[in-house]
Design an enzyme around this catalytic site. Structure first.
Site, PDB file in Angstrom:
ATOM      1  N   HIS A 113       0.835  -1.218   0.000  1.00 29.37           N
ATOM      2  CA  HIS A 113       0.000   0.000   0.000  1.00 29.37           C
ATOM      3  C   HIS A 113       0.866   1.263   0.000  1.00 29.37           C
ATOM      4  O   HIS A 113       0.436   2.314   0.494  1.00 29.37           O
ATOM      5  CB  HIS A 113      -0.959   0.033   1.193  1.00 29.37           C
ATOM      6  CG  HIS A 113      -1.742  -1.234   1.362  1.00 29.37           C
ATOM      7  ND1 HIS A 113      -3.002  -1.400   0.846  1.00 29.37           N
ATOM      8  CD2 HIS A 113      -1.437  -2.407   1.956  1.00 29.37           C
ATOM      9  CE1 HIS A 113      -3.444  -2.611   1.126  1.00 29.37           C
ATOM     10  NE2 HIS A 113      -2.500  -3.258   1.794  1.00 29.37           N
TER      11      HIS A 113
ATOM     12  N   SER B 115      13.679  21.969 -16.813  1.00 31.79           N
ATOM     13  CA  SER B 115      12.423  22.688 -16.985  1.00 31.79           C
ATOM     14  C   SER B 115      12.724  24.010 -17.688  1.00 31.79           C
ATOM     15  O   SER B 115      13.810  24.573 -17.548  1.00 31.79           O
ATOM     16  CB  SER B 115      11.811  22.960 -15.606  1.00 31.79           C
ATOM     17  OG  SER B 115      11.071  24.156 -15.608  1.00 31.79           O
TER      18      SER B 115
ATOM     19  N   LYS C 178      15.277  22.267 -11.775  1.00 35.05           N
ATOM     20  CA  LYS C 178      14.651  20.964 -11.963  1.00 35.05           C
ATOM     21  C   LYS C 178      15.503  19.942 -12.703  1.00 35.05           C
ATOM     22  O   LYS C 178      16.242  20.249 -13.625  1.00 35.05           O
ATOM     23  CB  LYS C 178      13.332  21.126 -12.751  1.00 35.05           C
ATOM     24  CG  LYS C 178      12.218  21.773 -11.980  1.00 35.05           C
ATOM     25  CD  LYS C 178      11.756  20.985 -10.773  1.00 35.05           C
ATOM     26  CE  LYS C 178      10.893  19.820 -11.028  1.00 35.05           C
ATOM     27  NZ  LYS C 178       9.578  19.929 -11.461  1.00 35.05           N
TER      28      LYS C 178
ATOM     29  N   GLU D 180       8.925   8.617 -17.269  1.00 37.07           N
ATOM     30  CA  GLU D 180       7.522   8.928 -17.536  1.00 37.07           C
ATOM     31  C   GLU D 180       7.126   8.454 -18.938  1.00 37.07           C
ATOM     32  O   GLU D 180       6.021   7.964 -19.155  1.00 37.07           O
ATOM     33  CB  GLU D 180       7.282  10.434 -17.365  1.00 37.07           C
ATOM     34  CG  GLU D 180       7.408  10.861 -15.902  1.00 37.07           C
ATOM     35  CD  GLU D 180       7.631  12.364 -15.724  1.00 37.07           C
ATOM     36  OE1 GLU D 180       7.344  13.136 -16.650  1.00 37.07           O
ATOM     37  OE2 GLU D 180       8.113  12.747 -14.645  1.00 37.07           O
TER      38      GLU D 180
END
Ligand code: ARG
Length: 464
Positions: free
Chosen positions: A162, A283, A289, A296
């Site tokens: 979980h 970024s 960043k 992804e």
């Protein structure tokens, strides 16, 4: 529209008018299926050799056709071939060029076959090789995962259920779970080869042929084990396409799961995984960043794989037998899924080479969330003859105490522990050692360091 050397549609004796411009534009598939040219030529050569052996065409014609086909093979290989949308697909492009090269005798190549069996023959041969190619790439992923695992047998991290800290595991054990998945993927792709063993060539349009052909001969020539049994099924069957797309979907799903975990662990909240600059992007507005874009990408691409599988299933749903134009899309779908998976496997390999665990942070996190609570319960069962349920409750009380005292389990003193269970002795403190916890999980398949070492050796041998 398929046309011959005079730029006439092959079917122009019967169909007097050209098809609409729009259909001519969208109905062709050459941009996609030209990728099957090698398989198509190989199939045609086997076919005419068989026609000659069966005395259906002469030696001279067979040789002329084979000469022409080999020439076309070279032309295409050297980018000297002009693909023409007017000829609809790879089969008609090659046949038209054959007419240009060897003249009217090219007209014999299509004896006792149809594009319907021709296209599936090409496609099955292509998918057979693609299954193997994917497995070569999966092998590389397994090798790199094993390398990373080998370096991290002693790297302690929290195992989650979980997404909450559950029990302590070795990072290598986690990585080896993906080795299992990728091995299952390999097996799935290998299993597909069985359903690709049957040769479609010779079923012609849908009914078979009146020529005395030898389908066993072409089967052998083209590396199939046997001919297919039913001509109607053969022309209609795209189960082998679904098997391939499904295998790709499952493999993509595995990649997406590990990608997601690495994304979460690379996040500033977790900070368990470092990614080198090679596999992150910046970024446009936030100078600080470093984003895990590639991961992804991997996570997202499983969506395309499922979509492609679903497209094919939907095309086939309720489709009457045997050939319909609907089926033509199968190749675009398969090529897309195949290419995307190959890319994903390559990217994933790069990531494996460019990621490392943040060992300190992993250890620190593993020591929070009372991850040795189950070990304590097991200890009570073994050393104080309690039932597991009783030991579970005692342990829960100890966890409550630790929470109240704002301590980890290994920070509790023996005295504090004895408040809950007076029988506890000094040796209980060893239970909270994370290394001991991992090492105690010696059951087959468990996370003990020894088990992992053995598994790594086993898989290294297997993948050599
Ligand atoms: N390009 C076609 C396809 O891939 C080949 C089969 C054409 N057959 C036909 N009867 N129109 O589906």
């Amino acid at each position: 529209m398929a046309k011959n050397k005079n730029n006439q549609a092959i079917w122009n004796t019967r169909i007097k008018k050209n098809s609409s411009n729009l259909f001519q534009k969208v109905g062709n598939s050459i941009d996609v299926d030209k990728r099957l040219y090698k398989e198509d030529i190989k199939g045609s050569i086997a076919h005419v050799e068989m026609l000659f052996k069966q005395k259906i065409i002469s030696f001279k014609i067979k040789n002329k056709i084979i000469y022409g086909l080999n020439k076309i093979d070279k032309e295409i290989g050297n980018n000297k071939f002009e693909f023409n949308k007017k000829y609809e697909d790879i089969h008609m492009n090659i046949e038209s060029r054959l007419f240009q090269i060897i003249g009217e005798e090219a007209g014999y190549v299509h004896t006792a076959r149809s594009r319907n069996d021709q296209v599936i023959t090409d496609f099955k041969i292509w998918i057979r090789a693609a299954n193997n190619e994917i497995n070569i790439n999966i092998d590389k992923v397994i090798k790199n995962t094993l390398k990373l695992a080998e370096k991290n047998i002693q790297t302690i991290m929290p195992g989650f259920t979980h997404l909450k800290n559950a029990q302590v595991i070795s990072f290598a054990h986690y990585l080896m779970s993906y080795v299992e998945m990728f091995n299952r993927d390999k097996k799935r792709f290998l299993n597909n080869l069985d359903s690709l063993d049957e040769n479609p060539l010779g079923v012609a349009a849908l009914a078979g042929t009146s020529f005395n052909i030898d389908r066993n001969y072409t089967s052998r020539k083209l590396g199939f084990k046997r001919p297919t049994n039913n001509s109607i099924d053969t022309v209609s069957d795209r189960d082998f396409v679904l098997d391939f797309l499904y295998s790709i979907s499952v493999c993509s799903m595995h990649i997406s799961r590990i990608a997601e975990e690495l994304i979460i662990w690379n996040s500033d909240g977790f900070n368990l995984i470092n990614l080198s600059d090679k596999v992150v992007t910046g970024s446009s507005i936030m100078p600080q960043k470093k984003n895990p874009d590639l991961l992804e990408y991997l996570r997202g691409k499983s969506g395309n794989a499922y979509g492609n599988l679903f497209s094919m299933l939907t095309i086939l749903k309720g489709l009457p037998l045997s050939y319909f134009k609907d089926l033509q899309d199968d190749k675009e779908i398969v090529f897309k899924s195949n290419d995307t998976l190959i890319n994903c496997l390559k990217i994933f390999n790069e990531i494996l080479k460019n990621c490392s665990p943040n060992k300190k942070k992993m250890l620190k996190l593993a020591n929070t969330g009372y991850t040795t609570a189950t070990d304590l319960a097991d200890y009570l069962v073994k050393n104080h003859s309690m039932s597991f349920r009783k030991a579970y409750k005692k342990t829960a009380s100890i966890v409550n105490l630790a929470e109240k005292e704002k301590k980890n389990l290994n920070e509790l003193t023996l005295k504090e522990l004895q408040k809950v269970e007076p029988k506890l002795k000094e040796d209980v403190l060893e239970i909270f050692d994370l290394g001991n916890s991992i090492n105690s999980k010696k059951s087959y398949g468990g996370t003990s360091f020894d088990n992992i070492k053995k598994m790594i050796i086993k898989y290294k041998k297997k993948n050599d």
